[in-house]
Design an enzyme around this catalytic site. Sequence first.
Site, PDB file in Angstrom:
ATOM      1  N   THR A   4       0.679  -1.150  -0.097  1.00 61.31           N
ATOM      2  CA  THR A   4      -0.080   0.074   0.183  1.00 61.31           C
ATOM      3  C   THR A   4       0.871   1.286  -0.167  1.00 61.31           C
ATOM      4  O   THR A   4       0.097   2.301  -0.643  1.00 61.31           O
ATOM      5  CB  THR A   4      -1.131  -0.210   1.251  1.00 61.31           C
ATOM      6  N   HIS A  57      -7.797   4.089 -10.490  1.00 58.76           N
ATOM      7  CA  HIS A  57      -8.171   3.567 -11.886  1.00 58.76           C
ATOM      8  C   HIS A  57      -9.732   4.003 -12.066  1.00 58.76           C
ATOM      9  O   HIS A  57     -10.452   3.596 -11.274  1.00 58.76           O
ATOM     10  CB  HIS A  57      -7.571   2.319 -12.139  1.00 58.76           C
TER      11      HIS A  57
HETATM   12  C1  LIG Z   1       4.388  -1.111  -8.167  1.00 53.15           C
HETATM   13  C2  LIG Z   1       2.953  -1.170  -7.702  1.00 53.15           C
HETATM   14  C3  LIG Z   1       2.248  -0.420  -8.454  1.00 53.15           C
HETATM   15  C4  LIG Z   1       0.687  -0.400  -8.037  1.00 53.15           C
HETATM   16  N1  LIG Z   1      -0.219   0.768  -8.687  1.00 53.15           N
HETATM   17  C5  LIG Z   1      -1.636   0.751  -8.289  1.00 53.15           C
HETATM   18  C6  LIG Z   1      -2.198   1.833  -8.834  1.00 53.15           C
HETATM   19  O1  LIG Z   1      -1.829   2.887  -9.291  1.00 53.15           O
HETATM   20  N2  LIG Z   1      -3.630   1.766  -8.350  1.00 53.15           N
HETATM   21  C7  LIG Z   1      -4.174   0.648  -7.793  1.00 53.15           C
HETATM   22  O2  LIG Z   1      -5.366   0.831  -7.379  1.00 53.15           O
HETATM   23  N3  LIG Z   1      -3.477  -0.009  -7.307  1.00 53.15           N
HETATM   24  C8  LIG Z   1      -1.981  -0.356  -7.509  1.00 53.15           C
HETATM   25  N4  LIG Z   1      -1.302  -1.230  -7.035  1.00 53.15           N
HETATM   26  C9  LIG Z   1      -1.836  -2.289  -6.289  1.00 53.15           C
HETATM   27  C10 LIG Z   1      -2.004  -1.887  -4.571  1.00 53.15           C
HETATM   28  O3  LIG Z   1      -1.063  -1.366  -4.410  1.00 53.15           O
HETATM   29  C11 LIG Z   1      -2.331  -3.232  -3.956  1.00 53.15           C
HETATM   30  O4  LIG Z   1      -3.343  -3.873  -4.728  1.00 53.15           O
HETATM   31  C12 LIG Z   1      -2.687  -2.837  -2.530  1.00 53.15           C
HETATM   32  O5  LIG Z   1      -1.966  -1.997  -2.035  1.00 53.15           O
HETATM   33  C13 LIG Z   1      -2.824  -4.186  -1.797  1.00 53.15           C
HETATM   34  O6  LIG Z   1      -3.461  -3.846  -0.480  1.00 53.15           O
HETATM   35  P1  LIG Z   1      -3.321  -5.198   0.436  1.00 53.15           P
HETATM   36  O7  LIG Z   1      -3.979  -4.599   1.895  1.00 53.15           O
HETATM   37  O8  LIG Z   1      -3.921  -6.264  -0.162  1.00 53.15           O
HETATM   38  O9  LIG Z   1      -1.991  -5.451   0.739  1.00 53.15           O
HETATM   39  P2  LIG Z   1      -0.583  -4.747   1.620  1.00 53.15           P
HETATM   40  O10 LIG Z   1      -0.702  -3.444   1.456  1.00 53.15           O
HETATM   41  O11 LIG Z   1       0.575  -5.303   1.264  1.00 53.15           O
HETATM   42  O12 LIG Z   1      -1.123  -5.399   3.024  1.00 53.15           O
HETATM   43  C14 LIG Z   1      -1.008  -6.416   3.692  1.00 53.15           C
HETATM   44  C15 LIG Z   1      -0.523  -6.149   5.138  1.00 53.15           C
HETATM   45  O13 LIG Z   1      -0.537  -7.604   5.735  1.00 53.15           O
HETATM   46  C16 LIG Z   1       0.412  -7.749   6.692  1.00 53.15           C
HETATM   47  N5  LIG Z   1       0.858  -8.815   6.974  1.00 53.15           N
HETATM   48  C17 LIG Z   1       1.318  -9.768   6.264  1.00 53.15           C
HETATM   49  N6  LIG Z   1       1.576 -10.823   6.938  1.00 53.15           N
HETATM   50  C18 LIG Z   1       1.079 -10.832   8.180  1.00 53.15           C
HETATM   51  C19 LIG Z   1       0.902 -11.669   9.448  1.00 53.15           C
HETATM   52  N7  LIG Z   1       1.126 -12.972   9.251  1.00 53.15           N
HETATM   53  N8  LIG Z   1       0.534 -11.161  10.577  1.00 53.15           N
HETATM   54  C20 LIG Z   1      -0.058  -9.875  10.553  1.00 53.15           C
HETATM   55  N9  LIG Z   1       0.166  -8.970   9.510  1.00 53.15           N
HETATM   56  C21 LIG Z   1       0.619  -9.647   8.206  1.00 53.15           C
HETATM   57  C22 LIG Z   1       1.661  -6.837   6.052  1.00 53.15           C
HETATM   58  O14 LIG Z   1       2.564  -6.460   6.814  1.00 53.15           O
HETATM   59  C23 LIG Z   1       0.876  -5.758   5.281  1.00 53.15           C
HETATM   60  O15 LIG Z   1       0.750  -4.635   5.758  1.00 53.15           O
HETATM   61  C24 LIG Z   1       0.222  -1.291  -7.265  1.00 53.15           C
HETATM   62  C25 LIG Z   1       0.878  -2.213  -6.422  1.00 53.15           C
HETATM   63  C26 LIG Z   1       2.318  -2.043  -6.863  1.00 53.15           C
HETATM   64  C27 LIG Z   1       3.265  -2.818  -6.007  1.00 53.15           C
END
Ligand SMILES: Cc1cc2nc3c(=O)[nH]c(=O)nc-3n(C[C@H](O)[C@H](O)[C@H](O)COP(=O)(O)OP(=O)(O)OC[C@H]3O[C@@H](n4cnc5c(N)ncnc54)[C@H](O)[C@@H]3O)c2cc1C
Lengths: 422, 497
Positions: B42, B50
């Site tokens: 994130t 988007h």
């Molecule tokens: C290079 C890049 C460009 C992108 N560009 C865009 C964009 O322009 N627009 C868009 O909409 N999306 C974009 N995305 C996608 C977007 O960033 C992700 O889809 C989104 O941030 C995912 O969120 P999440 O909460 O699933 O994952 P994360 O943000 O990774 O959250 C998961 C959390 O779980 C925690 N965790 C893991 N294991 C454990 C555990 N065992 N115990 C407790 N906590 C744990 C981690 O520490 C982390 O904080 C992009 C991604 C990347 C990498």
Amino acid sequence: MKAESSSKMKSRTYDMAVIGGGAAGLAGAVKAAELGMDVVVLESGERIGGIPMQCIHPGFGNFYYGENLTGPEFSERLIEKVKLTGIKCYTHAHVEGIRHVSDTENMVSVVMPAGITQIRAKTILYAAGARERHAYEIGITGDRVSGVYTAGEAQTLMDIYGIMPGKSVVIIGSGDIGLIMARRFALEGADVKAVVEMLPYPGGLQRNVVQCLEDFGIPLLTSHMVTRIVGKKRVERVILAEVDESFRAIKNSEKEIDCDTVALAAGLVPNIGKLREADIDIDSSTKGPVVNEYMETSLPGIFVAGNALAINDYVDYAAEQGEQAAIGAHLFIEGNMPSDWKPIRKGENIRLVFPHHISGGRDVKIYARVKKPVRDAVVEFPEIDKRVRKRAVMPGEMIIVNLKKQETAGIDELTLRCADGN
Amino acid sequence: MKKSVAIIGGGIAGCAIARVLSKYDLDIHLIEKEADVGWGATKANTSIIHPGHEEDAAIHPLRAKFCVEGNRIWRKWAEEMDIPVSWPGELMIALDDGGMETLEHYLKLGEKNGVEGLEIMGREEIKKLEPNVNENAIAALWAPAAGLIEPWEACIALAENAADNGAKMHLNTEVKGIAVGDGKLRGLETNRGFMKVDVAINAAGLFADEISGMAGIDDFKICPRKGQYYLFSDDAMPKVKRIVHMTPTEKTKGVYAVTTVEGNLMLGPTAEDLDFDEKEERSTTEEGLDYIWENARKFLASLPPRNKVSKMFAGLRPEPPDGKYIIRAYESPWGFVNVAGIRSPGLTAAPSIAEYVAKLMEEKLDLRMAEKEGWNPFRKGMKRFSRLSDSEKQHLINRNPQYGNVVCMCKEVTEGEVVEAIERIRKLGAGITMDSIKFRTLAMFGECQGSFCRSRIASIISREAGIPLWQVSLKGDGTEYGIGDIKVLQRREKDEG
Ligand SMILES: Cc1cc2nc3c(=O)[nH]c(=O)nc-3n(C[C@H](O)[C@H](O)[C@H](O)COP(=O)(O)OP(=O)(O)OC[C@H]3O[C@@H](n4cnc5c(N)ncnc54)[C@H](O)[C@@H]3O)c2cc1C
Ligand SMILES: Cc1cc2nc3c(=O)[nH]c(=O)nc-3n(C[C@H](O)[C@H](O)[C@H](O)COP(=O)(O)OP(=O)(O)OC[C@H]3O[C@@H](n4cnc5c(N)ncnc54)[C@H](O)[C@@H]3O)c2cc1C
């Protein structure tokens, strides 16, 4: 500062508002006060004195005082004079912006714990110093981990806060700051693994190479650059490579050095954010403002000195420039600022030169740097047949040329060049 | 009794879910292993909201639906929670005939998905929208609904709002195991002890496969796909007025140029598939950065000098098999829900995903989702001193003189803001680290990258948190600012000798 004096500050028009209470700002303020001007110093930090306050090593004041002092000793002398002359100094007074209202009126916006205020001043001496270059702008890739400091930050930690940053150190950059920090770390028992320098020769003074590295057995790796920082949480090692003449990494020359600390002494950049907003002319080689011999910028009545003008080798030069600015501000207020300026141009092997314009009406000091080192060099202004011989010139060491009034009378422009004397 | 629900992972997905579920009469726990929310995928991404014209609903129906809906919901959420957003619109640039076909393709996809305002335009019109576009551009697909968000601030806002509405935050808490009995979820094993819960929602980003495996569901793997970026300093010119990128390829939407909500030019990302075990590999590389530079040159007219960069960084996308989001409530173990593989456009999709998860809980888990009284949709962001009017500034300083002490000179952040951030961090139960302050105040984010102010910020933390200065950390254990007082090594030497 109290609220009542804040309102007083508002109604009053100062002759000169000094932005930055370092060497340049304080020397300028003292000179201005001596010339009878009404001055106020605005310093963002918690004390006046500037960077030298954190430099506990000697090497300050050789030219300005003719004595070898430590940084704090140097600044204390200025602070003493500031007190004697009764100049108003505000600390925790951060200048947010500068407005050039007219050629005789500038407004300076200041944030202070007592409130925000606008200061009106006929002239400004901008002396906000420099910032250090960080790892990103010199292109170092890899992991973003703890254990990476600029040299100044490491110095602040060690000598202001009394904290040891790390135990095995790689220093990037062999200018005087890098060399001095290498020794500083070694003195506290750290293992300084290397000082890495991109140029084929050290950037700092030979004296410092001997006293800071050789005396402590610290290796100097010239023609090398650190390309990557590697680590999970903290720095674990750096990757370095040899560089060719155009400073590109040579393939397969990579090696690693294990360390937990990287200190970057990769140069300074004039801190001119507030001036940039005011839209003054900038010299792309000094990265500071274009100035005349009184350190006046392209905005009449706004002066600049010290590392905000150009990166100086010595604090002494910063102080001198502050004084010149004060003399200029005095002339300006009296309406006696010359109006006819002659350009000083960069000739062969000159990377930068300032002041950029001179009047031809008095003695002036010219500061310059060469592009490439030369042994048995001739530094000259061909137009007036002025020639100075130097045993060696290096990009890391400023060249000073004193021009006499009679030498420059009647000229249209001057070009500084530096050639091989043989 | 109220059902207790644990959300594993404090990224945008987990925080959005916590916020939505905090409307209901449930006992919510957000569990995050890092010291603060939003430090996974994130915090390092392109930050685009988007419009949804790049999602093929025939292949990824969920992704398409969530993206289009998410774009709408963010408008409301940003207002309710004071999240910095901008809506510059997006230009997808075609450089040749093949590119033209691609534009037509996405125009059709977008229309099918119900994306509004899409339009293919020629060079003249492009120039009007974006002066810094390359001469070689022959046409572009204009998507006015595209926006930008400050992603970490969005995540913090969601977490703060959820906490305000009663959700409990467990930072620095790592899920290490999942207890299952009689086909039902029993609780979570964490580094801080056992937590009995009825429902666990796995939003663990890159590690969602491991968490799922702990619950006995191990039919997928999450692959890290790296994206690197250049971020330029405030005065680096030229910037772009719109979100600009080239026609996408199979693997990636390609390199973008954006001017972030903060006003800085940003170029990136790359798309590099890493090994399954490289989920912490966020290094930048010369090759990756060169790739960005070369590609940005193809569609921009000019770029700032490369040394005007203020940061290079990289993030990891959590890639599921075939790019399909895995959002599912399981019969066995009952109570376990996957919100896994939330790859791009996950930031956009998060609000819609969260609402979908609430529905799943009602429909699949038969939970009674009763809305509770007094739920507060609003949250106020931090005061950013530098953006206030003079009278607002004066007012703040009168209340608290710490607002008159500027500590970060580049971004003009005051001691008052740092202290306010610390209070907010405390309220969330997050770690008081330099990064958690950086993301809340933007101190250390500017031109000098903290070389001036890091020590000042650290000493405020030291004072407020009552820990020695050298122990103040950049981002939690193992990233301390120093190793001890100045004489620590000399004492060690003496002890050893
Ligand atoms: C290079 C890049 C460009 C992108 N560009 C865009 C964009 O322009 N627009 C868009 O909409 N999306 C974009 N995305 C996608 C977007 O960033 C992700 O889809 C989104 O941030 C995912 O969120 P999440 O909460 O699933 O994952 P994360 O943000 O990774 O959250 C998961 C959390 O779980 C925690 N965790 C893991 N294991 C454990 C555990 N065992 N115990 C407790 N906590 C744990 C981690 O520490 C982390 O904080 C992009 C991604 C990347 C990498
Ligand atoms: C490690 C190290 C070793 C050195 N060793 C030597 C040596 O041996 N000999 C030597 O001669 N020189 C040495 N120097 C160089 C010397 O310190 C500088 O040349 C000198 O400090 C420059 O003076 P200055 O007044 O331009 O800037 P500074 O001393 O940096 O002062 C600028 C002041 O402006 C203030 N300021 C900035 N922005 C604002 C704003 N917006 N509002 C209000 N105030 C503001 C800053 O807080 C600061 O106090 C060394 C420097 C370092 C870092």
